[in-house]
Design an enzyme around this catalytic site. Sequence first.
Site, PDB file in Angstrom:
ATOM      1  CG  HIS A   1      -2.053  -1.010   1.070  1.00 18.41           C
ATOM      2  ND1 HIS A   1      -2.874  -1.352   2.113  1.00 18.41           N
ATOM      3  CD2 HIS A   1      -2.453  -1.772   0.028  1.00 18.41           C
ATOM      4  CE1 HIS A   1      -3.735  -2.276   1.715  1.00 18.41           C
ATOM      5  NE2 HIS A   1      -3.504  -2.554   0.452  1.00 18.41           N
TER       6      HIS A   1
ATOM      7  CB  CYS B   1       6.634  12.585 -14.679  1.00 20.27           C
ATOM      8  SG  CYS B   1       7.659  12.748 -13.213  1.00 20.27           S
TER       9      CYS B   1
HETATM   10  N1  APR Z   1      -2.628  -6.967  18.200  1.00 17.81           N
HETATM   11  C1  APR Z   1      -3.191  -7.748  17.215  1.00 17.81           C
HETATM   12  N2  APR Z   1      -4.262  -7.354  16.463  1.00 17.81           N
HETATM   13  C2  APR Z   1      -4.762  -6.126  16.734  1.00 17.81           C
HETATM   14  C3  APR Z   1      -4.243  -5.269  17.750  1.00 17.81           C
HETATM   15  C4  APR Z   1      -3.116  -5.744  18.498  1.00 17.81           C
HETATM   16  N3  APR Z   1      -2.563  -5.027  19.461  1.00 17.81           N
HETATM   17  N4  APR Z   1      -4.975  -4.106  17.769  1.00 17.81           N
HETATM   18  C5  APR Z   1      -5.927  -4.246  16.795  1.00 17.81           C
HETATM   19  N5  APR Z   1      -5.800  -5.449  16.192  1.00 17.81           N
HETATM   20  C6  APR Z   1      -6.602  -5.991  15.069  1.00 17.81           C
HETATM   21  C7  APR Z   1      -8.051  -5.555  15.062  1.00 17.81           C
HETATM   22  O1  APR Z   1      -8.848  -6.471  15.796  1.00 17.81           O
HETATM   23  C8  APR Z   1      -8.390  -5.577  13.566  1.00 17.81           C
HETATM   24  O2  APR Z   1      -8.875  -6.866  13.181  1.00 17.81           O
HETATM   25  O3  APR Z   1      -6.035  -5.456  13.893  1.00 17.81           O
HETATM   26  C9  APR Z   1      -7.044  -5.340  12.883  1.00 17.81           C
HETATM   27  C10 APR Z   1      -6.890  -3.962  12.238  1.00 17.81           C
HETATM   28  O4  APR Z   1      -7.811  -3.879  11.191  1.00 17.81           O
HETATM   29  P1  APR Z   1      -7.942  -2.535  10.314  1.00 17.81           P
HETATM   30  O5  APR Z   1      -8.000  -1.377  11.201  1.00 17.81           O
HETATM   31  O6  APR Z   1      -9.066  -2.774   9.374  1.00 17.81           O
HETATM   32  O7  APR Z   1      -6.543  -2.438   9.547  1.00 17.81           O
HETATM   33  P2  APR Z   1      -6.051  -3.237   8.257  1.00 17.81           P
HETATM   34  O8  APR Z   1      -6.658  -4.598   8.186  1.00 17.81           O
HETATM   35  O9  APR Z   1      -4.579  -3.157   8.239  1.00 17.81           O
HETATM   36  O10 APR Z   1      -6.655  -2.324   7.079  1.00 17.81           O
HETATM   37  C11 APR Z   1      -6.408  -2.708   5.751  1.00 17.81           C
HETATM   38  O11 APR Z   1      -7.465  -0.729   4.935  1.00 17.81           O
HETATM   39  O12 APR Z   1      -7.868   1.453   5.384  1.00 17.81           O
HETATM   40  C12 APR Z   1      -7.177   0.619   4.553  1.00 17.81           C
HETATM   41  O13 APR Z   1      -5.165   0.945   3.347  1.00 17.81           O
HETATM   42  C13 APR Z   1      -5.676   0.809   4.640  1.00 17.81           C
HETATM   43  O14 APR Z   1      -3.926  -0.872   4.758  1.00 17.81           O
HETATM   44  C14 APR Z   1      -5.187  -0.508   5.252  1.00 17.81           C
HETATM   45  C15 APR Z   1      -6.278  -1.490   4.859  1.00 17.81           C
END
Ligand code: APR
Length: 235
Positions: A108, A119
């Site tokens: 990402h 460009c």
């Molecule tokens: N340890 C393990 N898991 C955790 C912790 C922790 N301390 N804190 C939160 N989580 C988990 C949450 O339960 C959730 O399932 O991490 C996950 C985070 O999910 P999102 O916030 O949706 O993040 P992500 O999956 O990385 O998002 C994917 O979405 O917004 C776009 O481009 C952005 O790369 C991102 C993509």
Amino acid sequence: MKTCGKIVILTGAGVSAESGLGTFRDTDGLWANTRIEEVATPQAFARDPAKVHAFYNMRRRAAAAARPNAAHFALARLQEHWPAPVILITQNVDGLHAAAGGAALQMHGALSGALCAECGHRWSAPVEMTPRDLCPRCGAAATRPDIVWFGEMPLHMAEIEAHLGDCMLFVAIGTSGAVYPAAGFGAGVARRGIETLEINAAATDVSAIFDRHIIGRASQVVPAWVAQLLDRDPA
Ligand code: APR
């Protein structure tokens, strides 16, 4: 599991949560207070580049102040000591895997990068970016964060697909499984009979497709999982 083949690991915002960087979809997550349509689409950038830059400047400052946690270090250790390739694919743009000594495919993009929308030239981003910043190659005032926005194709996809095609184990850590194509990697490898493991603080939208689950905070459960794999103490 004793055979030592290639391991592919996908990480998400949950891995950096304990480094003080907000996730996206948790109750206090980034998308709880900011609308995706206003900061994370090409249309948003065309409409109001100053607003988009302000959002990523805020995240860049936070990432610069953040330090990798025990989960980042444990994954770097696994890459160093596992007797076969360990491919780290991250959705995170914070650079903390590299700061911990790991090597990750940042599908990402990266907060540390700038991209010319005119460009395609890429260079290191200043902490504070503005719509007036000029491209050092073509001189256009079309500088954007080097981040993959919604509706855009992620980076390194051919390489990622190749690794998913010949791995022995697929692991998803700290990701909600809400955003494709990353959210589909697990189902894709499971269809080919490859073993899958989900490590997360809570169940996710895609938990059902995984063979095994480890529930817990990444900084605690990832070092223990790596130690078990390496038959070493988690120190
Ligand atoms: N340890 C393990 N898991 C955790 C912790 C922790 N301390 N804190 C939160 N989580 C988990 C949450 O339960 C959730 O399932 O991490 C996950 C985070 O999910 P999102 O916030 O949706 O993040 P992500 O999956 O990385 O998002 C994917 O979405 O917004 C776009 O481009 C952005 O790369 C991102 C993509």
